[in-house]
Scaffold this active site. Structure first.
Site, PDB file in Angstrom:
ATOM      1  CB  ALA A   1       2.938   5.585   4.300  1.00  0.00           C
ATOM      2  CE  LYS A   2      -0.431   6.852  -2.862  1.00  0.00           C
ATOM      3  NZ  LYS A   2      -1.352   7.091  -1.710  1.00  0.00           N
ATOM      4  NE  ARG A   3       6.739   7.177   5.095  1.00  0.00           N
ATOM      5  CZ  ARG A   3       5.834   8.141   5.188  1.00  0.00           C
ATOM      6  NH1 ARG A   3       5.242   8.568   4.098  1.00  0.00           N
ATOM      7  NH2 ARG A   3       5.543   8.685   6.353  1.00  0.00           N
TER       8      ARG A   3
END
Length: 277
Positions: free
Chosen positions: A95-97
């Site tokens: 998700a690379k939040r």
């Protein structure tokens, strides 16, 4: 799942393969488009075909979010399917939040409270308070972006501190170790930067590394293993397109199985050479 349990799965399957479920509605076999949920139908067959060779699945959320609410449903069904049928397989939300603390707290609640992932990829560049909320969930993992496989990694990640000569990705590795431990913190290190793995292992000798870029992106599995294996393997090597799109025909699942088996067999040799199995 803790570090020892993950290592035990690696030893059992003689594999440190992570299959990326980058499911593109425009690339899946045409005959699946007539099903009620084409993305889930594709994922289910890929999962059943590859589960014996893999220790992790990594759905990239962008592929599902691009399809709106229908894609999110497909994703949730995929995660639930893995959890119910293959409960010992590690699931990573790619998700690379990365946002301020309050927002990160809600992201963490979404991925670990509601959706039951084992890990989520997180961008580190807003600092500690944007990462720590993900670390409050027992036996859940943050996978922090450290040195990525894309060409744009050179734009920022290799910038040197003029005072000590330390590159930015090295600062990320060193600073973030104050936030978590080898039991809840992994790092993304691209296979296309495999020559840097020895340097990275000097900084994080005991952490697991998620390594994308093997296969379609040209990374070398042998080089990654030679430079990155540690006493508990310490690697999850991801392959996406090279496995799930091994065929676009009706035999796609069989071809995915063959591709995953080939990688697993190579990994078995590497694990044996390192005396890990």
């Amino acid at each position: 799942m803790n570090q020892q349990q993950l290592f035990e799965q690696i030893q059992k399957k003689r594999s440190f393969l992570c299959v990326g479920l980058d499911t593109d509605i425009q690339k899946i076999p045409q005959h699946l488009l007539d099903t009620s949920d084409p993305m889930f139908s594709f994922n289910k067959e890929i999962i059943d075909a590859t589960a014996e060779f893999t220790v992790a699945y990594k759905p990239n959320l962008a592929f599902y979010e691009s399809q709106g609410s229908a894609g999110i449903v497909s994703l949730e069904k995929t995660v639930s399917y893995v959890k119910s049928k293959y409960p010992n397989i590690f699931i990573i939300a790619d998700a690379k939040r990365g946002d301020i603390g309050n927002t990160s707290n809600l992201y963490a609640r979404a991925f670990f409270g509601k959706q039951k992932y084992d890990a989520v990829t997180v961008a580190p560049y807003m600092g500690e308070d944007s990462v720590k909320p993900f670390m409050t969930y027992p036996e859940k993992w943050v996978i922090l972006l450290a040195l990525t496989s894309n060409q744009g990694a050179y734009d920022f990640q290799f910038i040197e501190n003029k005072e000590n000569g330390e590159k930015l990705f090295e600062t990320v590795l060193k600073t973030s170790q104050k936030w978590g431990t080898e039991e809840n913190l992994m790092y993304v290190v691209g296979a296309t930067k495999a020559e840097k793995l020895k340097e990275i292992r000097e900084i994080v000798p005991n952490h697991f590394l998620l390594v994308p870029g093997v296969g379609a992106q040209g990374g070398s599995l042998q080089e990654v293993a030679h430079n990155g294996l540690n006493r508990k393997c310490g690697l999850l090597v991801n392959s996406s397109r090279g496995i799930i799109y091994a065929s676009s025909d009706v035999d796609f699942a069989d071809q995915a199985k063959a591709a995953a088996k080939k990688v697993q067999q190579e990994m078995e040799v590497l694990l044996a050479e390192a005396n890990l199995i």
